[in-house]
Design an enzyme around this catalytic site. Sequence first.
Site, mmCIF file in Angstrom:
data_model
loop_
_atom_site.group_PDB
_atom_site.id
_atom_site.type_symbol
_atom_site.label_atom_id
_atom_site.label_comp_id
_atom_site.label_asym_id
_atom_site.label_seq_id
_atom_site.Cartn_x
_atom_site.Cartn_y
_atom_site.Cartn_z
ATOM 1 N N ASP A 36 8.421 11.919 57.012
ATOM 2 C CA ASP A 36 9.408 11.067 56.360
ATOM 3 C C ASP A 36 8.771 9.814 55.762
ATOM 4 O O ASP A 36 8.971 9.512 54.583
ATOM 5 C CB ASP A 36 10.525 10.688 57.349
ATOM 6 C CG ASP A 36 9.982 10.233 58.697
ATOM 7 O OD1 ASP A 36 8.746 10.156 58.852
ATOM 8 O OD2 ASP A 36 10.788 9.948 59.600
ATOM 9 N N ASP B 222 13.956 26.996 63.107
ATOM 10 C CA ASP B 222 12.504 27.199 63.092
ATOM 11 C C ASP B 222 12.034 28.074 64.244
ATOM 12 O O ASP B 222 10.881 28.510 64.250
ATOM 13 C CB ASP B 222 11.789 25.844 63.133
ATOM 14 C CG ASP B 222 10.652 25.768 62.141
ATOM 15 O OD1 ASP B 222 10.654 26.554 61.180
ATOM 16 O OD2 ASP B 222 9.761 24.926 62.324
#
Length: 758
Positions: free
Chosen positions: A467, A146
Site C-alpha cells: 500500500d 487466496d
Amino acid sequence: MASSSSSSSSPPLHLCNVNKLAMIINRSHALLHSIAIVFLISYRASFLFQETKNRTIPTLPWLLIFASELLLSVSWLLGQAYRWRPVTRTVFPERLPSDDKLPAIDVFICTADPDREPTVDVMNTVISAMALDYPPEKLHVYLSDDGGSDRTLHGTKEAWKFAKSWLPFCKRFDIKTSCPEVYFSGFEDYDHGNFSKSSVFEAERQKIKEKYEKFKERIRKVAEEHRKVVEAGGATSNSRDHPSTIQVMQEYSNEEFEENGEVKMPLLVYVAREKRPSHHHNFKAGNLNVLLRVSAMISNSPYILVLDCDMYCNDPTSARQAMCCHLDPHIASSLAYVQFPQTFRNLSKHDIYDSAYRSIFKIQFHGVDGLRGPGMCGTNFYIKREALLGSFKQEAGLDLMELKRSFGPSNEFIKTLRQDYKPSFITDGKSSSILLEEAKILASCSYEDQTTWGINVGFLHFCVMEDIFTSFQLQCKGWKSAYLNPVRQQFLGTCTTNLGEVLIHGSRAASGLTQVAISPQFCPLIYAPPRMSFLQSMTYIDMAFWPLLYSLSLWGFAIIPQLCLFNAIPLYPEVSDPYFSIFLFIFISSLAKNLYEILITGGEIRTWINERRIWMIQSVTSFASGSLDAFLNMLGLGEASFLPTNKVSDDEEVKRYQMGIFDFQAPTMFLVPLVTIILVNIASFLGGLVRIMFMDSFGDWRKMVGQISLSFYILMANYAVIEGMAIRKDKASIPKSVTLLSVVFSVLILSVGSVILC
C-alpha cells in the site's frame, strides 16, 4: 462529468478547509523546539572539541547517546511535515449527478485463511459491501480467496442467497448498519425512524433475523465438517497449491429482478487465483493484481474500493462521498484515490495497544492531505483504475508488443485498457464462458512472468507493504490523493486484542518499510526529492525510516544512560547548569505537544500514557526485529513472509483487553528484549540510588539527576511489564522462562557494557 465552464457556476461537490489555528500552533511549537535542539547539539558537539586529556567522561558513551538524540531529533523533524498544513474536507453527496450518470465501482475484498479469518465475518463484510447506497447495476463485489478454500466458496454462495433477503430489508426500512452481525448484536442502538414501532417492521426484522441465524449455522456446519476431516487425517485443499477458480454468483440479469418485483442485486464474484509452490505469489499485492485483471474481464469499472476481509461498510454512503472528490472537476484529473481511516468496533476504552492509530488518522493524514494527500493504508480507499493501469484511450501509435511486455499476453485484457471499454459480460447482462475462461488465465500464477506487473503496473509488490509503496510511486508520478474522515465511521474492522499479534503486525510493517528505506533504487531520500515537493518527500522519508530511527534511538536511550548511571558516569548536565534546562525543555515540550494533540482529538490522559508505552515497547521489539529482517532479506539470509492477522480470539483474551490488562502471550523473540531492558533499568536505577545515598565516591549527585529521572520515567511508563513479570500469575503474564533468560542477558549487558563503555 461537468465541463470546467459549467462547474464554475455550479455548487462544489466538496470543500477543502485549512485548519489555520492548528497550523499556527504547530509551526510555533516546531520553531521553539528546533531552537532547543540546536542548543542540545551545540552542547554535545562542544565536548568533542575538547582536548582528550581534559575529558572526564569516556568518549564512546557520549557519542552513542549523542547519536541516539540526533536520530530521535531527525525523526521528530521529519514528522513536522505532517503538521505543516492540516486540512479537513467536506463533501456534498446530494449534489452528485443522477444515478444513471455515476461511474461504476468494483469492490475488492481479500481473504487468505478461514482459520484465522472466520468465514462468517468475511461474509458479513461481503454483504455490507453489496448493501452500499449505490446503483446496484454499477456495483460489483469481488471476493478473492487466496487460500482457495471450499469453505470460503460455500460461504460466498450462502452470502449471495442471504443478501437476496437482506438487501431489500435494508432498502425498505432505511437500515444504515448494513452488516448483519453488527445490526443484530446491537439492535437497540440503531435508529429506524418511523419504522421503530411498526408491527410490519418488527415482523420483517424477526423473519430476517431467523434467516441470518440459519445462514450462520450452514456456514458453521461446513466448518465443523472440515474440522472433522482434518482430525481424521483426510485430504483438504492446499492453500499454496491449487488452480484458479472463478465463480459468478449471479447467473442472470437484473432485468429478471425487475420482472419479479425484487430489488436489484450487485454482481458477486468469487475468485481464487492459481497458487503453486514454484511461483512467488507476492502476498496481498499479487492478490490485488489478479483482481485487477479478472475484474477487467467482467465489469471493468473505472473506480475500485479495496477492503480488508474484516473491514465492513458501516455507512452505505461511503461510495457517494468518495465520488464527491473523484467527480469534482477541480481535482478529478489528478486524483488517484480517496482514503478513509481505519476504525474498529471492538476498541476498549483503555486502548492499551494503540489500535486506534490515533496519531495517524487524526493528525498525520489530515496534515499530509494539505500537501498532495496521504498514502494508502491497505484498506478503505476508492482508487481510480486508470491510476494503476494508465490511460490508453487513444490507440494510435501504441505498440502491441510493448503493451504485452507491461500487461501480459492477453489480447482480451489489453482491450480493456480503453477507458470506454465495457465487457460483454456487463453489456449483455449474462455471464460469458469465454470471458470467464480468459479471466482464469489472467488469474494463473505464471501470467505476470516476463512482464512489469507489480513493478510499474498495478499494485506494486517491491515489499510486503504494497500500500505505502504503491501510493509512493503514484505520487511520484504526479497523482494526488484525498482524505475523508466523516463524523460517522465509514468502515469498521476488528482490532487485535493481544500483544503478540500487535508486535507481529508491527514487525511485518517495519520490515516492509525498511526494505524501501534501504533500497538502492527506491529509497525516498534519493527517489522522492526530484519527483515531489520537499514536505511531501519528508513524509515518505519519515514513513520509510521510522522503524530504524525509533528502534536505534530508543535502544540507545534504554541502555546507554543506564550503563553510565550504573558506573557513575554522568551524560547530562548537572541541575545548576543552564544546559540542563534545554534537555528538560525538549523532554517536556515533546510530551506536552503529544498530550495536546491527544486531548484535541478526543483522547484522555490515559490515552497519552498508553500510547507512550506501546510506542516504547514496539520500538525496542517489533520495529527492531522488522528492520533486522529487512537487512537479512537484502543480504539473502532471509525471506519475506506475510501471515494474516489472527481475527480469532478467546473470551478470556477479550476480557483482559477490555479491562486494560496486557496479554503477554507473545513470541519469545519480542518478550526477551523487552524484559531485558526493564531489568537493566531496574538495576541501574537502584544502583544509582544506592550510590547517591551511601557511597561518597559517587561524587556530586546533581550530575546524575538526568539519568536517574530517565530510568524512573522508563520504569513508570512500563509498569505493566514489571507487573506482568513480577506480580501477575495468570497465563497471560510473562513466562518465568522469559524472565530467567532476560536476567542472563541483562547481567551480560551490565558487565560487558560496563567494560566496553567505561
